[in-house]
Scaffold this motif. Structure first.
Motif, PDB file in Angstrom:
ATOM      1  N   GLY A  88      75.884  17.240 -12.417  1.00  0.00           N
ATOM      2  CA  GLY A  88      75.438  17.881 -13.552  1.00  0.00           C
ATOM      3  C   GLY A  88      73.885  18.682 -13.431  1.00  0.00           C
ATOM      4  N   GLY A  89      72.912  18.579 -15.070  1.00  0.00           N
ATOM      5  CA  GLY A  89      71.869  18.754 -14.937  1.00  0.00           C
ATOM      6  C   GLY A  89      71.016  18.697 -15.193  1.00  0.00           C
ATOM      7  N   VAL A  90      69.635  18.838 -15.222  1.00  0.00           N
ATOM      8  CA  VAL A  90      68.385  18.939 -16.443  1.00  0.00           C
ATOM      9  C   VAL A  90      67.626  19.670 -16.437  1.00  0.00           C
ATOM     10  N   ASP A 108      71.641   9.738 -21.486  1.00  0.00           N
ATOM     11  CA  ASP A 108      72.031   9.714 -20.786  1.00  0.00           C
ATOM     12  C   ASP A 108      71.825  12.047 -20.860  1.00  0.00           C
ATOM     13  N   LEU A 109      72.642  11.795 -19.299  1.00  0.00           N
ATOM     14  CA  LEU A 109      72.417  13.681 -18.398  1.00  0.00           C
ATOM     15  C   LEU A 109      73.852  14.020 -19.132  1.00  0.00           C
ATOM     16  N   PRO A 110      73.966  15.360 -19.372  1.00  0.00           N
ATOM     17  CA  PRO A 110      75.433  16.307 -18.612  1.00  0.00           C
ATOM     18  C   PRO A 110      75.932  16.111 -17.098  1.00  0.00           C
ATOM     19  N   LYS A 111      76.584  15.932 -16.856  1.00  0.00           N
ATOM     20  CA  LYS A 111      77.029  15.620 -15.582  1.00  0.00           C
ATOM     21  C   LYS A 111      79.019  15.670 -15.708  1.00  0.00           C
ATOM     22  N   GLY A 112      79.969  16.223 -14.997  1.00  0.00           N
ATOM     23  CA  GLY A 112      80.867  15.864 -14.753  1.00  0.00           C
ATOM     24  C   GLY A 112      81.470  15.502 -13.126  1.00  0.00           C
ATOM     25  N   LYS A 113      82.996  15.486 -13.027  1.00  0.00           N
ATOM     26  CA  LYS A 113      83.383  15.732 -11.720  1.00  0.00           C
ATOM     27  C   LYS A 113      84.004  17.058 -10.943  1.00  0.00           C
TER      28      LYS A 113
END
Length: 219
Positions: A88-90, A108-113
């Protein structure tokens, strides 16, 4: 993805060979020596790791598993617990605001598998784009990995790789509702504290390290 990738430069995540895994928003430390003010467990087998996870899911607030060769112990953890890798990213815009998502009643912060065969950096950008409805992101640098354990039918060890990103566009943010995201917004860094009162400790640590906000000392 068979091995964990460590960020040796990250002082907060690794001090005296110390790693931190959050369980139910409580820390499970892996270090090479006992620590003060926490339950200490000398590592002999991975059964003790599973026992520590269960204790943190209940009444214990912090546990330190220690061993002189703790890096090897931690490196082998995915061989003893079902593991998922994510990225994911900041993301920061030209106004210096940070991209945040609201999912499962937490900020939360955007992220994924990470998909099979997908490069980690590509997965990080893809997940931010899909979850927030923006494009043309630029990766600036790699940040610290974060670790946590959550429960489905079994305990899952999740390793998330993070990248600092820049966004210079003007697209309207669009939450990926099919992934449980209810809101996406740009948050000024000086307002992050308010959002992070309702967040996850690994997200607080990550943003604290990246922006030097000392957030973790105020919760």
């Amino acid at each position: 993805m068979g091995n964990l990738r460590y960020n040796l430069y990250n002082f907060e995540q690794k001090v005296g060979l110390m790693y931190k895994v959050f369980v139910n928003n409580k820390p499970l430390y892996f270090s090479n020596s006992p620590m003060a003010d926490v339950m200490n467990v000398a590592f002999n087998s991975y059964a003790e790791v599973h026992e520590a996870v269960e204790k943190l899911k209940n009444n214990e607030n912090a546990i330190n598993i220690h061993h002189p060769e703790i890096e090897e112990v931690f490196q082998a953890l995915p061989e003893h617990m079902k593991t998922i890798y994510a990225a994911g990213g900041v993301v920061v815009n030209p106004q210096g605001e940070v991209l945040m998502i609201y999912r499962f009643e937490k900020w939360d912060l955007p992220k994924g598998k990470i998909e099979e065969g997908e490069a980690i950096e590509e997965a990080a950008v893809r997940e931010v784009e899909e979850e927030c409805g923006i494009s043309n992101l630029k990766i600036v640098k790699q940040l610290a990995d974060t670790y946590h354990v959550y429960e489905t039918k079994v305990n899952i060890f999740k390793v998330t790789h993070w990248y600092a990103m820049e966004y210079a566009g003007d697209e309207k943010l669009k939450p990926q509702t099919e992934e449980g995201i209810d809101d996406v917004r740009w948050a000024p860094v000086n307002k992050l504290h308010d959002l992070l009162k309702n967040s996850y400790c690994n997200v607080i640590d990550l943003l604290d390290n990246h922006f030097s906000l000392y957030l973790s000392k105020t919760f």
